[in-house]
Write a protein that holds these residues in place. Structure first.
Motif, PDB file in Angstrom:
ATOM      1  N   THR A 164      25.575  37.676  23.509  1.00 60.25           N
ATOM      2  CA  THR A 164      26.353  37.281  22.342  1.00 60.25           C
ATOM      3  C   THR A 164      25.799  37.954  21.089  1.00 60.25           C
ATOM      4  OG1 THR A 164      24.970  35.337  21.906  1.00 60.25           O
ATOM      5  CG2 THR A 164      26.846  35.039  23.388  1.00 60.25           C
ATOM      6  N   ARG A 236      30.954  28.567  18.812  1.00 62.22           N
ATOM      7  CA  ARG A 236      29.539  28.854  19.031  1.00 62.22           C
ATOM      8  C   ARG A 236      28.817  28.896  17.689  1.00 62.22           C
ATOM      9  NH1 ARG A 236      29.607  34.067  20.786  1.00 62.22           N
ATOM     10  NH2 ARG A 236      30.225  33.358  22.850  1.00 62.22           N
ATOM     11  N   SER A 238      24.883  29.601  16.015  1.00 66.61           N
ATOM     12  CA  SER A 238      23.541  30.097  16.323  1.00 66.61           C
ATOM     13  C   SER A 238      22.731  30.228  15.037  1.00 66.61           C
ATOM     14  CB  SER A 238      23.596  31.432  17.060  1.00 66.61           C
ATOM     15  OG  SER A 238      24.417  32.371  16.383  1.00 66.61           O
ATOM     16  N   ILE A 251      21.111  28.581  20.096  1.00 70.11           N
ATOM     17  CA  ILE A 251      22.544  28.786  20.269  1.00 70.11           C
ATOM     18  C   ILE A 251      23.157  27.530  20.882  1.00 70.11           C
ATOM     19  CG2 ILE A 251      24.317  30.250  21.311  1.00 70.11           C
ATOM     20  CD1 ILE A 251      22.079  32.366  21.721  1.00 70.11           C
ATOM     21  N   GLU A 253      27.023  26.072  22.147  1.00 66.07           N
ATOM     22  CA  GLU A 253      28.378  26.545  22.434  1.00 66.07           C
ATOM     23  C   GLU A 253      29.156  25.470  23.179  1.00 66.07           C
ATOM     24  OE1 GLU A 253      30.494  30.079  25.112  1.00 66.07           O
ATOM     25  OE2 GLU A 253      28.655  30.517  23.986  1.00 66.07           O
ATOM     26  N   HIS A 254      30.449  25.364  22.876  1.00 67.05           N
ATOM     27  CA  HIS A 254      31.326  24.446  23.606  1.00 67.05           C
ATOM     28  C   HIS A 254      32.676  25.126  23.815  1.00 67.05           C
ATOM     29  CE1 HIS A 254      33.128  20.731  25.065  1.00 67.05           C
ATOM     30  NE2 HIS A 254      34.174  20.998  24.297  1.00 67.05           N
ATOM     31  N   GLU A 255      33.234  24.932  25.006  1.00 71.66           N
ATOM     32  CA  GLU A 255      34.570  25.459  25.302  1.00 71.66           C
ATOM     33  C   GLU A 255      35.411  24.385  25.969  1.00 71.66           C
ATOM     34  OE1 GLU A 255      36.919  29.153  27.507  1.00 71.66           O
ATOM     35  OE2 GLU A 255      34.918  29.392  26.660  1.00 71.66           O
ATOM     36  N   THR A 308      29.620  22.665  27.807  1.00 73.17           N
ATOM     37  CA  THR A 308      28.737  22.640  26.641  1.00 73.17           C
ATOM     38  C   THR A 308      27.388  23.231  27.032  1.00 73.17           C
ATOM     39  OG1 THR A 308      29.821  20.639  25.811  1.00 73.17           O
ATOM     40  CG2 THR A 308      27.675  21.199  24.877  1.00 73.17           C
TER      41      THR A 308
END
Length: 769
Positions: A164, A236, A238, A251, A253-255, A308
């Motif tokens: 990323t 995301r 960071s 970092i 992140e969740h989708e 997550t």
């Protein structure tokens, strides 16, 4: 020998029509030309930054610009532009992803994927967790062949490593993209880098898309189904802290994924199954609709997930080496449903509810670059918990009439149990099994690389892995008065469990020779290893299981053995024409033992994971990138492979067929650039080709995934290195082709699935600042 040489000659001849060995990672400077890219490709596959041409591994590196231009949606789309990869699909499953023919195959939770997917060095897990959207990425590296010595965690067929974009201490910058296309498709992506102080920076990125599907359901003629649609949202954040010799990045992140499950279409050519079913129900069963349609009783197939993750990366320069800590935690929830019989009858509807967590820690030391001797060493560990409920649904009257040949269910229950039949809710038989796997493992690894002469390098590395799985399986007694007579002909009277552990080493040795400053030759020998596991749908009983009753005491989950392979690889990498063209040609062969594979046993009507005795594979992969002239860039690849199984179930032949990978594949992109004052216009053409595949010895020959070619066109305009507008047509030829085909058998017709999206026209507006 002559036959193989002819293939080598043909691929060498095609090398100048071949996808890039690698594309340069962006650095924030103005975008280089293709020729400049070729000379400056940098990858991190071997835990340090190196020129791709110096890495003795078959690797394809793709940068953010390429991902954006090709509109790659999620991690599985990288398959399209990577030689040796196949098995892309539009759902969240990774069991069909193949590298040089090797797939994971098992869609249960008792085994492990054969391909390792990593993001920022952190393992991404299994189906339901591993597939996420590609947004705000620095780049991706796809490695072919066993990579356990580098990455661990069962990367026996290969690995995909995503990186990323991290926060930078260089001020405020970012980008924003907006896309619109046919099918009510909307895409949004944005990222912003902010400088908090001279030591701290943060970055926030987000992505969202929604789109209609393209598959109509003939079962509901008055409804605009448009299956294969969905929506996804991801974010995301960071943060970077850098002081002196220490650099730390956090970092989060969740989708959220809300997609349609894959619809199946049974083949009207499977008369063996369809005629039998037609006779049993007293009417002709015909699958309705056209080639792009399905005829399914499941009107709302689903593929839903929430993922997550938390990642902490710390690097500390100790002088003699860099100490790196990689900490990861990942949690997911996943629900999936499909109609796998592919007909309008309720014969086989499948549901999977799954949740899990995965925590990992790695510590490693990496020596400085530039010396005659370089090395790295480290340890890692993980703990995973995953649980799933599997449900199989069928209409009770069809179970009685089609499955057992009774005129009505009352006769069946009287014969089997001497009891009256009481219909279940909605007349549907639901078979349920719960599975849970608690896994943990440790590994230690190290490698040495030594320059024994100015142009000759040798190296060796090894990883030792230990894995343990505690697996629990509970086949519930049926709530129907029919009892356990369909998916399972038994039940377990509570959970049964077993614990197994496995260990293995994955060494690699290589030699690399540079006959000139622009060419590298290499050869390597690598061992691959993947731990064993347990089947999610079968048991191991000490005595015969009596039909429709509880399993005997002492029954445990059915275990399968580890799989092992030796891979041999030779290659040449380099540049030509004043470094304006880069090329990469790889030859490989491997010997696989105890390959873990899934098959449907039509005698017991169970989905089983077994070990195949031996698989031999060999092939050639070629790639090229560079400038064909002042205004034309080309990246392309071609690959050929051949696989042969032996010792597969009851097959006693020397050749029991091949693995489910296409023999020939090719993909690439050609771009024409035209300077326009302070701006640039370009026309880009992309293609991908997947040839036919060898089938297993027991393939019924009714359905087949045919060879297919897809062509995309993109017309773009760039201004001020900031604004870009793109008009595109995807699947220009409006080709109808399929992601896959299933063998069928017993009461399940042969079927096809994954009709790709028809021609689509769209546009994008991009801003980078």
């Amino acid at each position: 020998m002559t036959h193989r040489s002819s293939y080598l000659f043909s691929v060498c001849g095609l090398a100048f029509m071949c996808a890039p060995p690698a594309l340069a990672m962006p650095t924030g400077d103005p975008e280089p030309t293709a020729g400049e890219q070729t000379a400056e490709i940098v990858v991190t596959a071997q835990r340090r930054q190196e020129r791709a041409a110096d890495v003795p591994i078959a690797i394809t590196a793709i940068d953010q610009t390429f991902i954006d231009n090709a509109r790659l949606d999620d991690v599985k789309d990288l398959v399209t532009f990577t030689p040796g990869f196949s098995g892309n699909s539009d759902d969240s499953y990774i069991d069909g992803l193949a590298i040089r023919g090797i797939t994971s195959n098992d869609y249960g939770i008792g085994g492990d994927p054969s391909i390792g997917i990593f993001k920022d060095g952190i393992y991404q897990g299994r189906t339901g967790s591993a597939v996420t959207s590609l947004f705000d990425l620095r780049g991706a590296e796809a490695l072919r062949g066993p990579q356990g010595f580098l990455f661990g965690r069962n990367a026996i067929s290969g690995a995909i490593s995503l990186t990323t974009n991290k926060p930078q201490l260089s001020g405020t910058k970012g980008h924003a993209y907006l896309g619109l296309a046919q099918g009510a498709r909307i895409e949004l992506e944005a990222a912003l880098n902010l400088l908090v102080s001279s030591e701290i920076a943060i970055r926030v990125a987000g992505f969202a898309t929604r789109y209609d599907g393209w598959v109509d359901n003939a079962f509901t003629p008055d409804r605009n189904d448009r299956l294969m649609g969905g929506n996804k949202q991801a974010v995301r954040g960071s943060a970077l802290f850098e002081r002196g010799a220490v650099r730390a990045t956090l970092i989060v992140e969740h989708e959220r994924r809300r997609l349609d499950g894959t619809p199946y279409r049974a083949s009207n050519a499977d008369r063996e199954v369809l005629d039998y079913v037609s006779e049993a129900i007293g009417e002709s069963l015909v699958v309705r609709g056209g080639e792009r349609d399905v005829d399914t009783d499941l009107m709302n197939p689903q593929d839903r997930g929430d993922i997550t993750s938390f990642t902490a990366l710390i690097d500390a320069d100790l002088g003699f080496a860099t100490l790196s800590s990689l900490t990861g935690y990942r949690g997911h929830r996943f629900f999936y449903s499909e109609d796998y019989d592919g007909t309008s009858l309720l014969l086989g509807n499948y549901k999977q509810r799954q949740h899990g967590t995965y925590a990992s820690q790695e510590l490693r030391l990496t020596s400085p670059d530039g010396g005659a001797l370089t090395w790295s060493a480290g340890i890692s560990g993980y703990r995973e918990t995953v649980a799933a409920r599997f449900e199989n649904e069928a209409a009770e009257d069809l179970v009685c009439r089609v499955g057992y040949g009774y005129a009505d269910c009352g006769e069946l229950t009287q014969d089997l149990y001497g009891a009256d039949y009481v219909p279940a809710t909605a007349g549907v038989l639901v078979d349920v099994n719960d599975a849970r796997s608690d896994n943990l493992g440790f590994s230690a690894f190290g490698d040495l690389n030594y320059r024994i002469a100015p142009r000759l390098h040798v190296g060796a590395g090894v990883r030792y892995s230990w894995d343990q799985k505690h697996f629990t399986l509970n086949v519930l007694p049926s709530a129907s008065t029919l009892g356990n007579i369909w998916t399972f002909t038994y039940f377990t009277e509570g959970a049964i469990d077993a614990t197994r552990h496995w260990s293995g080493g994955t060494p690699r040795v290589y030699a690399r020779y540079a006959p000139s400053a622009t060419v590298n030759l290499y050869a390597s020998l690598t061992r691959g290893y993947k731990a064993g596991g347990f089947g999610s749908f079968t048991v191991d009983s000490p005595t015969t299981i009596i039909d429709f009753e509880a399993v005997p005491e002492g029954t445990t989950p059915d275990a399968f053995a580890p799989e092992k392979m030796w891979s041999r690889e030779v290659g040449v990498k380099g540049t030509a024409f004043d470094r304006r063209v880069g090329f990469d040609l790889t030859g490989f062969s491997y010997t696989y033992r105890d390959l873990q594979t899934v098959f449907f046993d039509t005698k017991t009507r169970t989905q089983q994971v077994i070990n195949v005795g031996r698989v031999n594979g060999h092939g050639i992969e070629g790639a090229i990138s560079g400038q064909l002239g002042r205004n034309v860039d080309l990246i392309a690849n071609v690959s050929w492979s051949h696989t042969r199984k032996s010792g597969d179930r009851e097959c006693d032949l020397r050749d029991c067929g091949g693995l489910a990978n296409p023999k020939w594949t090719s993909s690439g992109a050609a771009t024409f650039h035209q300077p326009l004052a302070d701006a640039e216009g370009y026309l880009r053409a992309e293609w991908s080709y997947q040839g036919r595949r060898r089938e297993s010895f027991d393939w019924r020959g009714i359905t087949r995934r045919p060879a297919a070619t897809e062509v995309n066109l993109r017309l773009g305009y760039k201004a001020d290195q900031r604004w870009e507008a793109v008009f595109y047509i995807e699947n220009v030829l409006n080709q109808r082709y399929l992601r896959g085909a299933e063998n069928g058998g017993d009461l399940t017709p042969a079927n096809t699935w994954g009709v790709v999206q028809p021609r689509r026209i769209g546009a994008e507006l991009r801003w980078r600042g």
